[in-house]
Design an enzyme around this catalytic site. Structure first.
Site, mmCIF file in Angstrom:
data_model
loop_
_atom_site.group_PDB
_atom_site.id
_atom_site.type_symbol
_atom_site.label_atom_id
_atom_site.label_comp_id
_atom_site.label_asym_id
_atom_site.label_seq_id
_atom_site.Cartn_x
_atom_site.Cartn_y
_atom_site.Cartn_z
ATOM 1 N N LYS A 56 -1.035 8.408 2.453
ATOM 2 C CA LYS A 56 -1.406 6.997 2.348
ATOM 3 C C LYS A 56 -1.184 6.378 3.717
ATOM 4 O O LYS A 56 -0.071 6.409 4.244
ATOM 5 C CB LYS A 56 -0.538 6.294 1.309
ATOM 6 C CG LYS A 56 -0.895 4.828 1.173
ATOM 7 C CD LYS A 56 0.091 4.085 0.298
ATOM 8 C CE LYS A 56 -0.234 2.599 0.338
ATOM 9 N NZ LYS A 56 0.920 1.787 -0.019
ATOM 10 N N GLY A 68 5.350 -7.029 -1.950
ATOM 11 C CA GLY A 68 6.646 -7.518 -2.426
ATOM 12 C C GLY A 68 6.602 -8.919 -3.003
ATOM 13 O O GLY A 68 7.603 -9.413 -3.508
ATOM 14 N N ALA A 79 -0.062 -3.379 -3.851
ATOM 15 C CA ALA A 79 0.713 -4.496 -3.286
ATOM 16 C C ALA A 79 0.438 -5.828 -3.957
ATOM 17 O O ALA A 79 -0.696 -6.261 -4.073
ATOM 18 C CB ALA A 79 0.484 -4.647 -1.791
ATOM 19 N N GLY A 80 1.499 -6.461 -4.373
ATOM 20 C CA GLY A 80 1.411 -7.829 -4.892
ATOM 21 C C GLY A 80 1.361 -7.924 -6.403
ATOM 22 O O GLY A 80 1.538 -9.006 -6.961
ATOM 23 N N ASN A 110 5.522 -1.269 -7.115
ATOM 24 C CA ASN A 110 6.882 -0.855 -6.809
ATOM 25 C C ASN A 110 7.858 -1.989 -7.088
ATOM 26 O O ASN A 110 8.696 -1.898 -7.969
ATOM 27 C CB ASN A 110 6.973 -0.399 -5.342
ATOM 28 C CG ASN A 110 8.395 -0.080 -4.944
ATOM 29 O OD1 ASN A 110 9.128 -0.944 -4.503
ATOM 30 N ND2 ASN A 110 8.807 1.152 -5.161
ATOM 31 N N THR A 111 7.701 -3.081 -6.339
ATOM 32 C CA THR A 111 8.654 -4.189 -6.459
ATOM 33 C C THR A 111 8.753 -4.700 -7.895
ATOM 34 O O THR A 111 9.844 -5.005 -8.376
ATOM 35 C CB THR A 111 8.249 -5.336 -5.524
ATOM 36 O OG1 THR A 111 8.095 -4.806 -4.211
ATOM 37 C CG2 THR A 111 9.308 -6.420 -5.486
#
Lengths: 417, 262
Positions: free
Chosen positions: B102, B163, B189-190, B211-212
């Site tokens: 990635k 994040g 992301a997000g 992830n977050t």
């Protein structure tokens, strides 16, 4: 000027004593601290001006609980909000600040805590900074490690499992020149994944050379951003030059360093103004060098050899915690390092809120890792320490303590490019 | 106009590699606990790994904790240029992370937004070297086309700053990529909530990376299970055609042109 810092060693000759006293008592005997000395590179930068004008106009007494509440409600913390969070009005809201800081830290860093250790390779110093154990008038055992001794120290630290090291020297260009430090960096690259430097400020091309030798992170503490106070505390030597020190991080980035670290030494001056200036130094430099990694430390004054009266005055743990929370809320992306100057209980608590990096297995002396790590009997030749540490936990203990708090200790998150 | 590929064997295919799960675990907030639960409760078959954090000596070497059967997706986080990303990718291969990579190239430490130009350059080099290249990108149509032409196996547009848990802030632009790019679109992301993941899947995203949202959840396994169900629900909605009908507006039951006689 308070004289709690002044100590006359018996080793000083009458003429040395006379010069020392003159520097301490007669401002006219000192050089102009805003003027560059020979060999000091001057770069074009407006960052100092921006930081100082914000700091000078900061009147923290005018902020009220209402300002603090609205700062905590804003999604993005403005400079004005940050000023409110640093003010005395924010003290009753410390728990709310901590909650917000923890949330922000967790968003940007998760539950990771990075570990590193400092390695002092020399304690010779040409400066007279009145609060520092290494100052040139202080009667301590001086020492400079040779490459063989440095390598031995590195092996011992490496064997403890540490992967990030911060190389430090006293500030003496003649005793510890740039080539000497560069060679130490080359050695460090053999044993560590990440090599940082905390040495006297140097010129752009010297930073470039040190970067090529393997160093990638430069820490320079401004000590205090209040230039008058700075002048009263740094009486002699190249460190006396305030603007050259201020621009050190920028020169380091111009020289290709990946990241830079900043700090005021809290307790030297008005800590709220110093905290504001430290964070704004990061803030403005980040806007100019958006690719650079940045971190803040938050050291408080500690006792030194021959002077146990030194203390951080009005910066108690509560104030330190407030500063760190405010840093985190204002600069969510920035690393925050809390050193072994602070106690075990404070460090355990603050890593859960905002700190992202702590030191472990720390010695601020020279050449004493074998004694401290492996219990070898000292032969009395080690160099003396810069200041007394407060948290002597080894890497293993620190690692376990962090993990026991439900956090993830990380020894390396870095690739040298 | 729904896609007809729905079968019991609805797979995510990346350069010929098939995956049943459409949840990918990101690597930013790192904990071994998170990896375990992502596989067990979210069904992740691909786990991202920051190369800069692997290859460490002490006990937390993340490579040792990747369960068997899970595909490692090393990322190039820390790279600021194409050249650095290429070097990290090659290092990943050397240390045994396989051929997936990635690409993450950020030249902004504050928002960690990807640099599309550098990413395209790195994609071209690494695809030629036989990597399965998954580039993290800002959802720009031209950049996505260039990435496709450079040999990317998918594109990974961001939904919102990493994040931030802000969800599909770039919704309209991701939809354009889904509509125009003949590669899997993996939303990265997000994504902060399962409902946002579900919405992205309804729009036609091929997979979700998060992830977050998991790492910061109160009950990690429960949140992981919620993501799994949300992604599956969104996928089914997309395949059923409902997603398209909803996004394009419902058709009137009585045609407006019904009066025409010939």
């Amino acid at each position: 000027m308070d004289n709690r810092f002044f100590v006359d060693g018996e080793h000083l000759s009458p003429s040395a004593l006379e010069k020392k006293h003159r520097l301490e008592t007669d401002p006219a005997s000192r050089t102009n601290h805003m003027e560059y000395m020979n060999g000091m590179e001057q770069i074009r930068s407006d960052i100092m001006e921006k930081v100082l004008s914000e700091m000078d106009s900061y009147d923290y007494t005018k902020y009220t609980a209402k300002d603090v509440k609205s700062a905590l409600e804003h999604e993005t913390c403005t400079i004005e909000d940050f000023k409110a969070l640093l003010s005395p009005a924010a003290e009753p809201f410390l728990e709310q600040l901590a909650q917000r800081a923890r949330q922000t830290t967790s968003k940007h860093f998760g539950n990771t805590v990075y570990l590193f250790t400092p390695l002092y390779i020399a304690n010779y110093c040409e400066n007279y900074c009145v609060y520092c154990g290494f100052n040139c008038y202080n009667n301590i055992r001086r020492m400079k490690l040779n490459m063989e001794q440095i390598e031995r120290e590195m092996q011992i630290i490496h064997d403890s499992g540490m992967e990030e090291i911060l190389i430090l020297t006293g500030e003496s260009r003649s005793q510890s020149n740039v080539e000497y430090i560069g060679e130490a960096c080359r050695l460090a690259r053999k044993y560590f994944r990440m090599v940082g430097l905390e040495i006297y400020p140097v010129n752009v091309e010297e930073y470039r050379y040190l970067h090529e030798c393997g160093a990638d992170y430069v820490t320079v503490f401004q000590e205090t951003y209040d230039s008058d106070r700075y002048s009263d505390l740094h009486l002699l030597g190249h460190k006396r030059v305030y603007p050259y020190r201020f621009d050190a991080q920028e020169r380091a980035l111009m020289g290709g360093m990946r990241g830079v670290a900043f700090s005021a030494l809290l307790g030297l001056s008005d800590f709220r103004k110093d905290a504001l200036a430290s964070a704004l130094h990061v803030y403005y430099l980040q806007r100019k060098y958006p690719h650079a990694e940045m971190s803040l430390s938050c050291p408080r004054l500690r006792p030194i050899i021959n002077n146990d009266k030194i203390n951080p005055l009005d910066v108690h743990e509560t104030q330190l915690c407030q500063i760190i929370c405010a840093y985190r809320i204002f600069l969510p992306f920035v690393g925050i390092t809390v050193s072994s100057r602070e106690s075990e209980s404070f460090r355990n608590g603050i890593v859960k809120i905002a700190a992202t990096k702590v030191s472990a297995g720390v010695s601020t002396g020279i050449g004493d890792h074998e004694c401290k790590y492996e219990g070898k009997k000292t032969d009395g030749t080690e160099g003396d320490e810069q200041f007394e540490i407060n948290d002597a936990r080894s890497l293993d203990v620190m690692y376990e303590d962090i993990a026991a708090e439900g956090l993830q200790p990380v020894l390396n998150d870095y690739l040298y490019m | 106009m729904y896609r007809k590929e729905f079968t019991m064997e609805d797979k995510l295919i990346l350069s010929g590699h098939e995956f049943s799960s459409r949840f990918i675990l990101g690597s930013g907030k790192y904990s071994l606990n998170l990896i375990e639960t992502a596989v067990r409760d979210a069904g992740a078959e691909i786990i991202t790994l920051a190369v800069r954090r692997a290859n460490t000596k002490k006990q937390e070497n993340i490579l040792d904790y990747i369960p068997k059967g899970v595909t490692l997706l090393p990322n190039t986080s820390g790279a600021r240029t194409a050249e650095e990303a290429v070097r990290i990718a090659r290092l990943a291969r050397e240390i045994g992370c396989g051929d997936f990579v990635k690409i993450e190239i950020m030249r902004d430490t504050k928002y960690l937004l990807p640099d599309n130009n550098e990413t395209i350059k790195a994609t071209e080099i690494l695809a030629k070297e036989g990597f399965v290249v998954l580039p993290y990108m800002y959802p720009d149509l031209y950049a996505a086309r260039n990435l496709m032409n450079a040999g990317a196996a998918a594109v990974m547009p961001l939904a919102a700053p990493i994040g931030s848990n802000k969800g599909l802030a770039t919704r309209e632009f991701i939809q354009i990529l889904v509509d125009e790019i003949d590669l899997p679109v993996i939303v990265d992301a997000g994504i902060g909530r399962p409902s946002q993941a579900c919405e992205a899947m309804e729009m036609g995203a091929a997979a979700i990376m998060a992830n977050t949202a998991l790492a910061t959840a109160g009950d990690l396994p429960l949140m992981a299970a919620a993501f799994r169900q949300a992604i599956e629900a969104g996928r089914k909605a997309y395949l059923s055609g409902l997603g398209r009908v909803l996004t394009r507006g419902a058709s009137a039951s009585d045609p407006l042109t019904g009066f025409l006689r010939d």
